[in-house]
Structures are given as structure tokens and as C-alpha cells.
Design an enzyme around this catalytic site. Sequence first.
Site, PDB file in Angstrom:
ATOM      1  N   HIS A  82      55.120  24.139 -21.869  1.00  0.00           N
ATOM      2  CA  HIS A  82      53.674  24.011 -22.056  1.00  0.00           C
ATOM      3  C   HIS A  82      53.286  22.544 -22.046  1.00  0.00           C
ATOM      4  CE1 HIS A  82      49.579  24.783 -23.423  1.00  0.00           C
ATOM      5  NE2 HIS A  82      49.743  23.750 -24.232  1.00  0.00           N
ATOM      6  N   ASP A 161      43.440  34.449 -31.718  1.00  0.00           N
ATOM      7  CA  ASP A 161      43.336  33.045 -31.304  1.00  0.00           C
ATOM      8  C   ASP A 161      42.086  32.830 -30.456  1.00  0.00           C
ATOM      9  OD1 ASP A 161      44.213  30.289 -30.692  1.00  0.00           O
ATOM     10  OD2 ASP A 161      44.491  31.117 -28.685  1.00  0.00           O
ATOM     11  N   ARG A 168      35.935  27.735 -33.716  1.00  0.00           N
ATOM     12  CA  ARG A 168      36.227  26.312 -33.969  1.00  0.00           C
ATOM     13  C   ARG A 168      35.415  25.412 -33.049  1.00  0.00           C
ATOM     14  NH1 ARG A 168      42.004  26.294 -32.418  1.00  0.00           N
ATOM     15  NH2 ARG A 168      41.812  24.031 -32.638  1.00  0.00           N
ATOM     16  N   SER A 183      47.466  27.732 -32.378  1.00  0.00           N
ATOM     17  CA  SER A 183      46.813  28.299 -31.194  1.00  0.00           C
ATOM     18  C   SER A 183      47.736  28.232 -29.981  1.00  0.00           C
ATOM     19  CB  SER A 183      45.512  27.539 -30.919  1.00  0.00           C
ATOM     20  OG  SER A 183      44.926  27.946 -29.690  1.00  0.00           O
ATOM     21  N   LYS A 187      50.302  31.649 -28.213  1.00  0.00           N
ATOM     22  CA  LYS A 187      50.267  32.122 -26.821  1.00  0.00           C
ATOM     23  C   LYS A 187      51.652  32.054 -26.175  1.00  0.00           C
ATOM     24  CE  LYS A 187      46.612  29.470 -25.745  1.00  0.00           C
ATOM     25  NZ  LYS A 187      45.792  29.195 -26.932  1.00  0.00           N
TER      26      LYS A 187
END
Length: 434
Positions: A82, A161, A168, A183, A187
Site C-alpha cells: 500500500h 470505514d 471525518r 482506515s 482495507k
Amino acid sequence: MRMYDVIAKKRDGHELTKEEINFFIDGYTDGSIPEYQASALAMAIYFNGMTEDERATLTMAMVESGDTIDLSPINGIKVDKHSTGGVGDTTTLVLAPLVAAVGVPVAKMSGRGLGHTGGTIDKLEAVPGFHVEIDNDEFIRLVNENKISVIGQSGNLTPADKKLYGLRDVTATVNSIPLIASSIMSKKIAAGADAIVLDVKTGAGAFMKSEEESVELAKAMVSIGNNVGRNTMAVISDMSQPLGRAIGNALEVKEAIDTLRGEGPDDLTELSLTLASQMVVLGGKADTLDEARNMLQEVIENGKALETLKTFLSSQGGDASVVDQTERLPQAKYKIELPAKQSGYVSDMVADELGNAAMQLGAGRQTKDSVIDLAVGLFLNKKVGDYVEEGESLLTIYSNNEDVASIKDQLYNHITLTEDAIEAPTLIKTVISE
């Protein structure tokens, strides 16, 4: 249990229990806890933070709020990667075939981009015929046979999320390390990874502008991953200027091909090898990062990485001939140079502003309904630390519109030259493994 008491407890700086966090996530997801109470808790977390145990519990509660992907039918350790985003971040296009070429399975779910350029899937779709609409059985078969497949995000992954992030975004609580970390990690975990490599960007083109903030976020995510049984490592990398030289979908595909051929830009090559080495170690194919790096360099030199890319593209309907004939990728009508107005050293190329210029050309989405022009973008002929003569091209604009005067003005405003020599920024800031 009352939500009022959970809010008050975190407001006063105390640690929430697993039961309290699950109560909040379950109730907020099903609508029984109203947004104003969720907002109050988010703000309490923003100011008081969370412990390592709280972060891990929050992450898993969000994972369990929806579907999860079962990758167990795939042989081997599944390692996901990621990136926290950036400009010209082509690493996935390089990493996936590179890591697969040494036998680490890459079963990746990717998304479409909203911002500077398209996401990984948009970039891959610059290859004629390539598609990501394959069912789960075919996805697993391709990974087992070829060690690589990329599909679009599907299913009801981490609905808590999605809902909490939207809240948020409108309550000024986005920049909370515990909430960002949980968050992202929820995922990745829901997508079925056994191990996770994180590329956390820092600098003008990154979400986290300071290195201190980037390190804090990386440590939080590594802690969450390891806490919930996913072997996790992170790299802090520079995004004060764009990564590589290409900004734009087809341009980045070509740059990835060049890199797998051993002819890519130094910074993209170095970051790709650094991240890929971690993936190979976590995937159990090498004992040390040095051993992994040698394996990766070998598959670049002997052409196996490039052959893996061809197999990957063709197995999902893509025209693999683009690897040898990159002119078959989408081509812009106009190539317009941006000449330097004076001689000097490039001292600054503001990454996010160059990304915005590419987006205005059509390389990215300004809204989720925007249509991407896969051919357009920028190619940097000079980067920070390079010397340029007056009149020499700083970069090339790839456009399907001949009038790019406003784009040129924007680019000139965010590229700085100086008389004094300057060193290029350090690309790899630090590596975090615990």
C-alpha cells in the site's frame, strides 16, 4: 452500554475496551448510533489519541463490519503493498510483475484514482483490451498459475470505514493518526493479505507533509498489522518532487516497462527494489533484504520480470505487444516543451502542483464522474539537483489540446531554479519493521 459513556471516557483520556469499540462500530454501521455522537467520539480520539491495543481493536472492528476476501486457495504467502499516494507513483506497475517473477504471489485489489492521475486500474487500462472484471475463481486461478492478477475493488469491504471516513471529512478529524492508520489497515486486512508492505510518503506531494508525521503514521500502521497477526513493514519515501519522470497513465505504463527492462529512472528503480525486497522477504522467498534484492535484479537482467508482465497483461485480455512496442499505448496529439527561462539548478518541483497540472490536462479526475484521458500528462526532463541551460526543456507536456498557456504558467510558478548547486532529496528516509 451507552454511547454517551464511551464518548465521555475517551474525552477524559482513558483507554476504551474491546467491547466499547465494537459497540461503537456496530452501532454506527447499522445506524443506531447517530452521526453527532460518532462525531464527538472522533473528535475525542483526535485530541487524545489511542493506544496500540485500541488501534488494533478499531481496525479489526472495521474489518468485521463487512465482507472479507478469502485468499487461502492461493498457494504461498500473499503479500500486499500500500502506498499513501503521491505524484508519478508507478511502483505497483513495477512491483507486481517484479515480485511475481521471483515466485511471490501477487493477488491485488486496486482502485481507480480521484486526483492527479488515475489509480492503478486506470493506468493498466491504457493497455488496449486489458480488463479487471474477472470473477473470484478466475482471479485465484490466475494467481496460482502466473503468480499475479489485479482486479477492481468489489463487495462490501469495510463499510464502517467508508461511513466513518465520510464523517471525518466534514468534521475536521481526518488528520488523526489512529483514525488514518486503522482506515488504511482495515482495507488491507479485509482484502486478505497475509503480510503487508507500506510505502508512506512524505513531502509536498504527500498526505503527510513532515517526516515526523510520516514516521508516526508508519509506526502506527506497522504496529496494527503486527498486532493482528499480519507481518508488516514500512518505508518512508520522499514525495517533495514527483517519483520517476512520468505523470500520466500511458506515460507511467511506459515508464514501468522501461524500469522492468532495467532502463527506468534511478529513483523509481530504487524505491521499487526497496519495496519489492521487503515483499520477497515477507513472502518467504528470501531470508534477508540483500538476498531478495539480488534475486530481483537477476529477473530484471534476464528478462523474466518483463515476461511476467506480458503474461499478466495477456491473461486479462491486454495487448502484451505494447511491452515491446510502447507506441501502441495511447498517444497524445501534441508534445509541447516547457523551456527554462534562465540557466541554473532545479531547486524545487512542487509535486502536488505538478500533479494538479497533469489533472487539468485530463490525466486525473476532478470529480468521480470525470473521464480520464489516458494519453496526456507530463514527462520531466529535469529533476531537483539537475542543471538546465536557458531555453532547454524542463519538461514535456503531452496534451490533446494545443492551447496549454495556462498550464505552462502554473508549471513555471512551481518549478524553481537557483544559481547554486543543490543536492537531490534523499529518496528512502527510513525503514520501519517493528
